[in-house]
Design an enzyme around this catalytic site. Structure first.
Site, PDB file in Angstrom:
ATOM      1  N   ASP A 267      69.649  -9.735 -16.754  1.00 25.66           N
ATOM      2  CA  ASP A 267      68.513  -8.895 -16.388  1.00 25.66           C
ATOM      3  C   ASP A 267      67.172  -9.575 -16.537  1.00 25.66           C
ATOM      4  OD1 ASP A 267      69.985  -6.660 -15.654  1.00 25.66           O
ATOM      5  OD2 ASP A 267      70.243  -6.054 -17.736  1.00 25.66           O
TER       6      ASP A 267
ATOM      7  N   HIS B  66      73.013 -10.805 -25.826  1.00 22.30           N
ATOM      8  CA  HIS B  66      74.158 -10.181 -25.170  1.00 22.30           C
ATOM      9  C   HIS B  66      75.258  -9.993 -26.193  1.00 22.30           C
ATOM     10  CE1 HIS B  66      77.342  -9.378 -22.279  1.00 22.30           C
ATOM     11  NE2 HIS B  66      76.365  -9.075 -21.457  1.00 22.30           N
TER      12      HIS B  66
END
Ligand code: CMC
Length: 428
Positions: free
Chosen positions: A364, A307
């Site tokens: 996700d 991320h």
């Protein structure tokens, strides 16, 4: 830390104030940089070091894995609130009273009908079209049917546009899915709550009654809350920058949906499931895929890992991992793909490549497993993300317009050819 930053350029020293946020985040305020230095600018591809705005909506601390909407912890909101309450909180700044929530919900329901001509646009798409492309197009087309939605001149005008899109987007989401399955389009039932109605619009078969499964309803509610805002990510920055030209709300949201589609952003949820399915088909050899992800000559990345901001566990992933276990157990679904996901996570968390780069599972990584257990097709996963992100995009657009932010227009450093004379075609 001092409250002044000093920069020296060509022997001249310039001072810039340090901007401090309510969580003690610090930023060098370079608003006067070009004016003071005679045109020197900053360069920061991907905006890794750039604060594009000041915002009161969402606080995120990537080092510590903290996410809060308007000061409330994501863990508490996911457990105690429902999606419409969180939407209200993000958009208007405070948790709603019972009356405020009821009015918000009623106004959304009253605006949930689409012009029937929009159906014709939907019908013109190929059945196999990716639902994110369809959703972005239909969201953009909504402006044509609701021209007053571009008005952002008052709180009331904004409110009208907001309840319109909060009402119409779930219908578009459901229709996009029904179209891909060849099912007749449906408006659901006004008496149902937001999430129940969405599920009914998506799943009701024309020849039978649809009964909402509370496990699925609660899991979807939680997933949408977890996706509802994430400060200045790619799609949200897109919404703000498009809106900064005073394009309307729906056009800005349509651009945000397109930005979300990419596999490095919201499209990762579809990519994760496709990756897990490919690993399963290939015999479940997770070590092979770990090696591919680490090989710099191989473009393969471990989807759902890493991320831009989190250098620790994504707090949303922690919640979703537990929810995935619960939902699958409650629904009595045994999905071998969940075991592959857990195996990959275990290996990555002790692998030097991932540890040294602080690559952890993101939101996700596990969400697709829940969507799959709910019967949502893989290509719809990012559409569900978009629906969850809708309140965040709206809140950010509203804040940007109300703060009267200037049009977004970054600079560049030109590295092309210097001036040269035109060469006529016969001499090239
Ligand atoms: N698999 C393998 N290596 C990775 C991965 C990954 N998923 N993510 C980052 N790296 C490596 C990357 O190769 C680089 O290595 P090196 O320093 O040796 O060059 C290092 O880690 C830093 O990566 P980066 O690409 O410079 O980091 P970024 O901040 O630009 O990108 C990211 C962040 C999310 C785009 C990236 O981690 C990624 O592509 N992840 C997979 C896609 C994904 O899951 N996206 C969903 C993000 S969460 C949902 C959302 O809010 O959008």
């Amino acid at each position: 830390m001092s409250d002044i930053a000093k920069i020296e350029i060509d022997g001249n020293s310039y001072e810039f104030p340090i901007y401090v946020g309510t969580e003690n985040e610090k930023a060098i305020d370079v608003k006067k940089l070009r004016a003071l230095t005679g045109g020197v600018t900053t360069i920061d591809p991907g905006y890794k070091n750039t604060g594009s705005c000041i915002s009161e909506i969402t606080f995120l601390n990537g080092e510590e894995g903290i996410l809060r909407y308007r000061g409330y912890c994501i863990e508490e909101l996911a457990e105690k609130a429902d999606f419409l309450e969180v939407a209200y909180l993000l958009i208007f700044g405070e948790l709603p009273t019972q009356e405020q929530l009821q009015k918000f919900e009623n106004d959304i329901k009253d605006n949930a009908i689409l012009d029937d001509d929009l159906r014709k646009i939907l019908e013109a798409f190929p059945r196999k079209a990716h639902p994110m492309g369809v959703l972005a197009s239909l969201t953009s087309a909504l402006t044509a049917f609701n021209p007053s939605s571009v008005d952002a001149s008052s709180e009331e005008a904004m409110y009208n546009a907001i309840v319109k899109i909060m009402g119409k987007l779930p219908v578009l989401v459901a229709w996009t899915m029904r179209k891909s399955k060849g099912l007749p389009l449906d408006y659901g039932n006004k008496k149902l709550g937001y999430i129940e109605n969405l599920l009914q619009m998506m799943f009701k078969q024309p020849n039978e009654k649809y009964k909402v499964n509370p496990i699925i309803k609660n899991a979807l509610d939680k997933l949408l809350i977890l996706h509802a805002d994430h400060e200045q990510n790619c799609s949200t920055s897109t919404v703000r920058i498009v809106g900064s030209s005073h394009a309307g709300l729906f056009a800005s949201l349509s651009a945000g949906i397109s930005a979300l589609w990419g596999p490095l952003h919201g499209g990762a949820n579809q990519a994760v499931l496709e990756m897990l399915a490919a690993i399963q088909e290939d015999g479940g050899d997770t070590a092979k895929y770990m090696a591919k992800a680490k090989d710099k000559n191989d473009p393969f990345r471990l989807m759902g890992f890493g991320h831009r901001v989190y250098k620790n566990f994504d707090p949303r992933a922690k919640i979703i991992k537990v929810a995935a276990d619960e939902v699958l157990a409650d629904l009595g679904v045994e999905d071998p793909i969940l075991d592959i996901a857990k195996g990959l996570e275990r290996e990555a968390l002790k692998d030097d490549y991932f540890v040294s780069r602080k690559l952890y599972p993101n939101v996700d990584f596990y969400s697709g497993i829940i969507y799959r257990a709910m019967g949502i097709p893989t290509e719809m996963f990012t559409v569900m993300f978009a629906l969850g992100r809708l309140p965040g995009w709206i809140a950010q657009w509203k804040e940007m317009r109300q703060n009267n932010e200037p049009i977004g227009r970054p600079r560049q450093i030109y590295i092309g050819k210097n001036i040269r004379p035109f060469v006529s075609i016969e001499n090239r």
